[in-house]
Structure formats: C-alpha cells, structure tokens
Scaffold this active site. Structure first.
Site, PDB file in Angstrom:
ATOM      1  N   GLU A  35       0.835  -1.206   0.000  1.00  0.00           N
ATOM      2  CA  GLU A  35       0.000   0.000   0.000  1.00  0.00           C
ATOM      3  C   GLU A  35       0.875   1.264   0.000  1.00  0.00           C
ATOM      4  OE1 GLU A  35      -2.642  -0.460   3.369  1.00  0.00           O
ATOM      5  OE2 GLU A  35      -4.063  -1.599   2.154  1.00  0.00           O
ATOM      6  N   GLU A  49      -5.949  -8.121   0.150  1.00  0.00           N
ATOM      7  CA  GLU A  49      -6.410  -8.210   1.531  1.00  0.00           C
ATOM      8  C   GLU A  49      -7.905  -7.935   1.568  1.00  0.00           C
ATOM      9  OE1 GLU A  49      -4.327  -5.662   4.280  1.00  0.00           O
ATOM     10  OE2 GLU A  49      -2.422  -5.918   3.217  1.00  0.00           O
TER      11      GLU A  49
END
Length: 487
Positions: free
Chosen positions: A119, A262
């Site tokens: 991220e 995720e």
C-alpha cells in the site's frame, strides 16, 4: 522443439488445475510475540487445503517451512526496503538472491509473486514511497531476468482502495497525482501477465462512517443499494471492485486481471467487530467468489486471487487505527479456529493447528491477599507492554470486572515475558496460579514456547498431497524450459 511444446502444454494444464484448487488464499502476518513455529503454521495451511499464501516480507524461517509444501507464495519487498532497491541494481540483485533465488528450484518454495511495497500510495504516507516504486520494479525485474526467474516470478504492487475514488463505480478514477504511475504499473502488469492487486475493506467503511448502511457491508443484500445507471450494487465489495475497473478503464487497462490482496473482518475491538459479523462477511465473500457471478462490470469473472486477511491474530500490530487491528485472524494466534468457515477448498469447517508447543499451563493473576486498588495501579504498566485490547469496549473481555481486568493484564504481561517468574511480581500484587482463570468467552492465554520453533510437521517436512506434487513438478519443468531456452 516438439518435445518442449508438449512439456509446456503439460505445465499449463497442471498450473490451471492448481489455480482452480486454491482460489482462496490467506495473508500470513507475523507481528506477534506469540508466534507459532512456522512449520506448525504450514501444517495448518495444509490441513485446511489453503494453496496460496501472501507474506509481508521474506522471512527466512517462514520460507524454509514452506519448502516442498506445494503452497504458492507471494513474498514482500517491504516499504522500508524500497529506497535501497530503487537506488541500486546491486541491492536488487542481492535481495532477489537472498529472498527468492535460493528458495525456488532446488529450494522447493513455489514463489509466484513479489509484492513491491505494501500500500505504498496510501494518502497518509503523503507520497513518501511513490518515487521509489517504478525504479524498484525495474531493478527487481532485471534481477529476476539475470536469475532466469522472470518468466515465473511476477511483480505486483498491492494498493489500498484509497488509490482511486468515485461517487459511483462508473465514475471511478485514480487520484490525480497517481494517474501517471498507475498507468506505468498497469502497463507492466499487462505485459507480464500479472494482476492488479488491491486491498478492499468494507469493515473500515462501516467503522469510519456512521452513515454507512450496515447491511451494505455484507453479502445478503441491502435495503440501501447503490444505483449507478443500469447497474445496481447490493454490497460494498462489488461497488469498490467496479470502481477500480472504471479507474483502470480510464487509463486504458479495463481488462486487466484483478486480485484481492487483503479482505476480511475482525472479530473484536469495535462495536461491529465480532465473531458473528466476521463469519457472515467472510463466508458471504467466499460464497460469492465461488459462485463465479462476478460484478456488474465483469459478469461471470471473479477476481484472479483472493487473500483473506488474515490467517492469525497479531497482537503487536499498531492500534492507532483501532483495537480491532490485532484481531483480524480467522484463527487465534495459536492456530485455533475462531468460528466455523468453509473456505470452499474441500473442508466444511476450519481445522485447528496441531502440536502447538505451549508453555506450561500456568497464569499470573492479581494476588487476592493484596489491595485490589493498589494492584490496579500496575495495570497500565502491564498493558503498556502487553496486549490488553480485549479488555476495552468491543472486546471479548470487556466488563469482566475490576479484579479480572487486573488479572488479565498481569497474565498478558507474564506470558509476553515467557512466564518469567519475576514478571508476575508487580510489587507483590501478582501471583502464579495453575487454575485457568479464563472467564466465559474471555480467554487468558498461555504463550507459545519459542524454543520449540523447529517442531516437525505432520508430513515430516515432505510434500503432502497431489497439489504439492503438481506445483513442484510445474516449478521444475519451467526451470528446465528456461535452461533449454538459454542453451
């Protein structure tokens, strides 16, 4: 040439079979002071027929345990390593040699992906890692080419869903400052047969927005659907997924495969985080993925891969976002299933870890002969070091009583210190007991014995099952083809 073509056809057939069997994978995080031995965790994956695992780094002990397991692996180049690898081809060569090359082939680890950062475009990072991504990808890719691994190990960049925005899915677009780099990343992914990896968390949308419709976060249908022209969205996951598709379409890559890096739901730490909600979300997600329904913008096309977050609870994760951060696991820290869940991989429910090397069955509690008020003064000291998140609102130990609160805190600290007798002193306010002080659903844990981290797996460290044989054979054949091609 004909022999090589026939061999490649066999490889492709076997690879397709493997992918079908392991549609759902898991994230294996290790931010815990109570880490189960890696081989015990690999056994847990095997027992539950989980064929794909995503790591956040390239831990040597974890990778050694995954050898000859038949489990497909995504290793991670951490955000902290980006600058070094981006600035030096030699550093990239060393990283690939140490974390990839030595494990594939004869090493027996089926590494399929390298996640370049995690991220890295989060708005909260304020562009800190953005300039490193493309140079890091370039250097790692060149290192893979040198190691004859580029045709097998692919690079991906797991992105948070805040990388794109749009009030409705059809208006999805990447943030303005990310348009150029996302185009570059998408071009690489498309050219190399790799998916765009995104992390989607409907729980966080619900947690952060009091106006967010609760039923829209799940998969049973919503009384507040999102209408986008001819398309109607009944859950947040589909809406988010299609917003990404629109964003990719706007930069010319609307057909790029998408993998979910995720996705999950925590079991405590917030009002909406509990066992019932976690089971409802994860089972609903799996059922939807397995149905192959797809989304309005991609009907009949499920995500390329889906990695549940997470495999195990991690009590050392930061609680800055919320106490729930330490409770995402479908298993507790020691591999015990929290709730029934059918992963769609052959087992109707989750199976627990076996042969977990616990420390002796003893606990630290508040000494009943001493002043409870004085003992309470030590609670904060214990909780500053150990995990006490379950004591707070939304936790499984919330409301158990003052004495039990102190005992829970004392025990958490005592177990974190590996049952060092001195760690249960608290100026005479603590005492060791051999009677389990757990209260209802509030579990007083017993730590794992780190000295037994080399516990032998139930398969004796060898390969288990047809899926393992398929994966390793595929890996070896591909390596053979590369050698033939360079000959």
């Amino acid at each position: 040439m004909a022999a090589r073509a026939a061999l490649l056809a066999v490889v492709l057939a076997l690879s397709c079979a493997a992918v079908t069997e392991a549609a759902v994978g898991v994230n294996w995080g290790t931010l815990s002071s109570h880490r189960a031995p890696p081989q015990v965790v690999v056994d847990l994956l095997r027992e539950n027929r989980i064929g794909k695992v995503k790591l956040f780094d390239a831990d040597a002990g974890v990778l050694r345990a995954l050898a000859r397991s038949g489990i497909q692996v995504m290793v991670g180049l951490t955000n902290g390593e980006l600058a070094s690898v981006a600035g030096s081809p030699a550093a990239a060569d060393a990283w690939v040699s140490q974390n990839v090359s030595q494990y594939v082939g004869r090493g027996g680890v089926d590494i399929r992906y390298i996640a370049v950062g995690n991220e890295p475009f989060l708005t909260s990072y304020q562009g800190q890692f953005q300039s490193y991504i493309i140079p890091a990808m370039t250097n790692i890719q060149q290192s893979l080419v040198k190691a004859n691994l580029a045709s097998y190990v692919k690079l991906v960049v797991p992105c948070n869903a805040d990388a794109y925005e749009g009030s409705v899915p059809s208006q999805g677009a990447f943030r303005t400052e990310l348009t150029q780099i996302m185009t570059q990343i998408a071009s690489y992914l498309s050219s190399n047969g790799a998916p765009f990896v995104v992390n989607i968390y409907p729980f966080l949308s619900l947690y952060q927005n009091s106006d967010f419709p609760q039923d829209y976060a799940f998969f049973e249908g919503s009384t507040h659907p999102l209408v986008d022209g001819a398309n109607v969205y009944y859950n947040a996951f589909d809406g988010n997924f299609d917003t990404l598709i629109s964003a990719l379409s706007k930069i010319g890559y609307g057909q790029l495969p998408i993998a979910i890096g995720e996705v999950g739901w925590p079991t405590q730490g917030a009002p909406s985080a509990n066992l019932t909600a976690a089971r409802a979300f994860n089972q609903g997600l799996i059922n939807r993925i397995m149905s192959n329904k797809g989304t309005p913008l991609r009907p009949g096309v499920p995500p390329a891969d889906v990695y549940l977050f997470g495999l195990l609870d991690e009590e050392e994760k930061s609680v800055l976002p919320g106490n729930f951060e330490r409770h995402w696991g479908i298993f507790s820290f020691d591999g015990q299933a929290k709730y029934p869940l059918n992963l769609g991989l052959g087992n109707p429910v989750l199976k627990n870890a076996k042969e977990v090397p616990y420390l002796p069955s003893r606990w630290c509690i508040a000494n009943p002969a001493r002043s409870l008020e004085e003992a309470s003064n030590h609670l904060k000291l214990a909780c500053d070091s150990a995990d006490c998140t379950t004591l707070y609102y939304g936790g499984s130990c919330y409301g158990i009583g003052q004495k039990e609160n102190v005992s829970f805190a004392f025990n958490s600290y005592y177990q974190r210190q590996k049952q060092d007798p001195k760690s249960c002193d608290f100026d005479g306010h603590g005492m060791i007991t051999y009677l389990d002080p757990s209260v209802g659903e509030c579990r007083f844990l017993v730590a794992i014995d780190d000295s037994k981290s080399s516990a032998v797996a139930s398969c004796g460290g060898g390969c288990c099952g047809v899926f393992c044989g398929v994966s390793i054979l595929t890996l070896w054949v591909l390596m053979y083809l590369r050698m033939m091609g360079s000959a």
